[in-house]
Design an enzyme around this catalytic site. Structure first.
Site, mmCIF file in Angstrom:
data_model
loop_
_atom_site.group_PDB
_atom_site.id
_atom_site.type_symbol
_atom_site.label_atom_id
_atom_site.label_comp_id
_atom_site.label_asym_id
_atom_site.label_seq_id
_atom_site.Cartn_x
_atom_site.Cartn_y
_atom_site.Cartn_z
ATOM 1 N N ASN A 1 71.881 23.799 58.243
ATOM 2 C CA ASN A 1 73.111 23.829 59.092
ATOM 3 C C ASN A 1 72.737 23.188 60.361
ATOM 4 O OD1 ASN A 1 74.659 26.396 60.933
ATOM 5 N ND2 ASN A 1 75.686 24.672 59.578
ATOM 6 N N CYS B 1 73.732 34.078 65.905
ATOM 7 C CA CYS B 1 74.918 34.049 66.839
ATOM 8 C C CYS B 1 74.152 33.800 68.300
ATOM 9 C CB CYS B 1 75.707 35.215 66.656
ATOM 10 S SG CYS B 1 77.187 35.182 68.011
ATOM 11 N N MET C 1 82.960 31.528 60.747
ATOM 12 C CA MET C 1 83.372 31.099 62.331
ATOM 13 C C MET C 1 84.369 32.179 62.936
ATOM 14 S SD MET C 1 83.567 26.935 62.068
ATOM 15 C CE MET C 1 84.446 26.943 60.444
ATOM 16 N N ALA C 2 84.057 32.576 63.911
ATOM 17 C CA ALA C 2 85.087 33.912 64.459
ATOM 18 C C ALA C 2 86.516 33.261 64.652
ATOM 19 C CB ALA C 2 84.614 34.409 65.804
#
Length: 384
Positions: free
Chosen positions: A219, A115, A31-32
């Site tokens: 996910n 993304c 996670m950015a």
């Protein structure tokens, strides 16, 4: 590189990704701005699993951008060292993985084709790229070829597709499997959904039916240990990938470890324990970034840590502006440490937003077999 099927009613399983055993079968999603070395260590202190660093751009790695080189920091006891790479050019991806091999930078490479951020998809990257089947296959093939001499497994993460009219996940899974990927992971949403609505776990089940020689991970919408066990029962997937569910609750990995070992899942922490976790997170960030920068970085986590607890607006505002460990200690001392974990803290967390049209390069959907690398698509900075 296969996984043992989930025994009915137990939740126990063994997951192997290349030479690495992942027990419990849990992966922390990149996670950015979140999964830096400090946050990964905090989560690892609660339980085992595979913990992936923030997204690293292959071009930025090859060109040794200072920010990117800082982001690939791992703890000395962190194993396997897991790095997620983003790229759209097979040659650049191959160069990046060869650099990882030659300089011993990581033990596992995960490739980002999931993304949904517009600045990525408008250049043909992230969740837009699997639509270009031949290009997708070539990128995976080059990464696997470069990693093979060191025995580094390459895994691939993707979404269901661009939108309901452009579904790509079954092709992506088959192509990844055929080109040497050690595992695949599916986020059960399209790019157009972003993080809105509900993840389609039935797609994970269908992917598991189509990809049979390597593990399939699921996910999307795992916010508790019960969610993870239910996903594995309903889909037959070999492991779970946890993203937003651990924001402000790194103890989720403790809960997951207990659940997969057939042990009772601990109750949620009271506010005193949460305060201790916040202090520990601050220490780790200060060690990694320096106190001032680290405490600024901690601010983004505060609302998630305090979610559902009866904390006044003035105190919450103070946590949102914290700038030193001393100030943090003063604020933590004002909390009622005996308050139990609230029911309001359960459920979805993190960004959700709304669905929207995916921004794509002009003519992107014209030819799915086009091998051309998207023009100016290589992002020169890491982190998403």
């Amino acid at each position: 590189m296969t996984a043992v099927d989930l025994p009915a009613g137990t939740g126990a399983t063994t997951l192997r990704i290349g030479p690495h055993q992942v027990d419990p079968p849990v992966v922390l999603a990149p996670m950015a701005g979140i999964t830096n070395v400090a946050f990964r260590r905090l989560c690892r202190e609660y339980g085992a699993g595979l913990y992936v660093c923030e997204m690293i751009t292959s071009r930025a790695l090859v060109e040794r951008h200072p920010k990117t080189m800082e982001m690939i920091t791992f703890d000395p006891d962190e194993h396997p060292r897991s790095m997620q790479l983003y790229g759209v050019d097979p040659q650049t991806m191959g160069q990046a993985v060869r650099m990882i091999v030659e300089e011993d930078l990581a033990d596992h490479v995960d490739m980002n084709f999931g993304c949904p951020v517009p600045k990525v998809t408008r250049k043909g990257g992230g969740s837009a790229l699997p639509y270009k089947r031949r290009l997708f296959a070539e990128i995976v093939r080059e990464a696997v070829r470069a990693a093979e001499p060191a025995g580094i497994p390459v895994t691939v993460k993707f979404r269901i597709g661009i939108d309901d009219d452009h579904i790509t996940y079954l092709d992506a899974g088959r192509l990844a499997e055929d080109n040497g990927a050690a595992a695949v992971a599916l986020h059960g949403r399209t790019a157009s959904q972003r993080y809105s609505g509900t993840a389609d776990w039935s797609a994970i089940a269908r992917l598991k039916e189509h990809v049979t020689s390597i593990p399939v991970l699921g996910n999307g919408d795992i916010f508790s240990a019960a969610d993870a066990q239910r996903m594995m029962r309903e889909t037959g997937c070999d492991g779970v990938v946890v993203g937003r569910g651990c924001l402000g609750r790194p103890w989720l990995f403790r809960d997951l470890q207990a659940a997969f070992r057939g042990e009772p899942v601990p109750e949620g922490p009271n506010l005193g324990e949460v305060a201790r976790v916040m202090r520990r997170h601050a220490e780790l960030l200060a060690d990694h970034m320096g106190e001032e920068k680290g405490l600024r970085d901690l601010r983004k986590h505060m609302s998630q840590y305090l979610r559902g607890f009866p904390v006044g607006s003035d105190l919450r505002q103070g946590f949102g502006l914290v700038s030193s460990l001393a100030q943090l200690d003063d604020l933590l001392g004002k909390l009622d440490h005996d308050v139990p974990f609230p029911a309001d803290a359960e459920g979805p967390r993190g960004r959700q937003g709304s669905a929207g049209k995916v921004v794509l390069p002009e003519g992107w959907l014209d030819d799915p077999d086009d091998l051309a690398v998207p023009f100016s698509a290589e992002i020169d900075s890491s982190g998403g």
